[in-house]
Design a protein around this motif. Structure first.
Motif, PDB file in Angstrom:
ATOM      1  N   HIS A  31      27.300 -43.809  13.912  1.00  0.00           N
ATOM      2  CA  HIS A  31      26.604 -43.100  12.835  1.00  0.00           C
ATOM      3  C   HIS A  31      27.594 -42.314  11.970  1.00  0.00           C
ATOM      4  N   ARG A  32      28.530 -41.612  12.623  1.00  0.00           N
ATOM      5  CA  ARG A  32      29.543 -40.857  11.875  1.00  0.00           C
ATOM      6  C   ARG A  32      30.422 -41.803  11.059  1.00  0.00           C
ATOM      7  N   LEU A  33      30.784 -42.936  11.646  1.00  0.00           N
ATOM      8  CA  LEU A  33      31.601 -43.921  10.940  1.00  0.00           C
ATOM      9  C   LEU A  33      30.849 -44.478   9.729  1.00  0.00           C
ATOM     10  N   ASP A  34      29.563 -44.747   9.877  1.00  0.00           N
ATOM     11  CA  ASP A  34      28.754 -45.268   8.771  1.00  0.00           C
ATOM     12  C   ASP A  34      28.810 -44.343   7.557  1.00  0.00           C
ATOM     13  N   ARG A  35      28.739 -43.049   7.787  1.00  0.00           N
ATOM     14  CA  ARG A  35      28.779 -42.084   6.678  1.00  0.00           C
ATOM     15  C   ARG A  35      30.108 -42.177   5.926  1.00  0.00           C
ATOM     16  N   VAL A  36      31.185 -42.335   6.658  1.00  0.00           N
ATOM     17  CA  VAL A  36      32.509 -42.432   6.039  1.00  0.00           C
ATOM     18  C   VAL A  36      32.660 -43.764   5.301  1.00  0.00           C
ATOM     19  N   ILE A  37      32.160 -44.850   5.877  1.00  0.00           N
ATOM     20  CA  ILE A  37      32.235 -46.166   5.219  1.00  0.00           C
ATOM     21  C   ILE A  37      31.486 -46.133   3.885  1.00  0.00           C
ATOM     22  N   VAL A  38      30.332 -45.475   3.852  1.00  0.00           N
ATOM     23  CA  VAL A  38      29.587 -45.358   2.589  1.00  0.00           C
ATOM     24  C   VAL A  38      30.424 -44.613   1.554  1.00  0.00           C
ATOM     25  N   ALA A  39      31.084 -43.541   1.967  1.00  0.00           N
ATOM     26  CA  ALA A  39      31.937 -42.782   1.041  1.00  0.00           C
ATOM     27  C   ALA A  39      33.068 -43.659   0.502  1.00  0.00           C
ATOM     28  N   ILE A  40      33.659 -44.471   1.353  1.00  0.00           N
ATOM     29  CA  ILE A  40      34.742 -45.365   0.922  1.00  0.00           C
ATOM     30  C   ILE A  40      34.203 -46.448  -0.007  1.00  0.00           C
ATOM     31  N   ARG A  41      33.003 -46.951   0.261  1.00  0.00           N
ATOM     32  CA  ARG A  41      32.403 -47.968  -0.616  1.00  0.00           C
ATOM     33  C   ARG A  41      32.236 -47.438  -2.034  1.00  0.00           C
ATOM     34  N   VAL A  42      31.829 -46.182  -2.136  1.00  0.00           N
ATOM     35  CA  VAL A  42      31.579 -45.576  -3.444  1.00  0.00           C
ATOM     36  C   VAL A  42      32.889 -45.175  -4.124  1.00  0.00           C
TER      37      VAL A  42
END
Length: 85
Positions: A31-42
């Protein structure tokens, strides 16, 4: 801003060893990783450039996550090479 003009998010592709590391994470870590991946996607320019490579190293101390990745041409794809949570 309408969705018609929203910034395009990069598609994230995980390669080894990121995939094997991902399989070892708990649900909370994922879950924590997902939040960071979304930030990198944007914002693919997050993180520090690794000298003499195309890689970027992003460490989020708040979520305790580290991702090493690089962006492809035109910011359409982000290749994740390593994850740590």
């Amino acid at each position: 801003m309408s969705s018609e003009h929203a910034p395009r998010r990069a598609q994230v592709i995980m390669v080894e060893p990121a995939l094997s590391q991902l399989q070892k994470l708990t649900a909370s870590e994922t879950h924590r990783l997902d939040r960071v991946i979304v930030a990198i996607r944007v914002t693919p320019e997050l993180g520090a450039q690794v000298p003499d490579t195309l890689l970027r190293d992003y460490a989020d101390d708040v979520h305790g996550v580290r991702v090493i990745y690089y962006g492809m041409a035109l910011r359409q794809n982000t290749i994740v090479a390593y994850v740590e949570a």
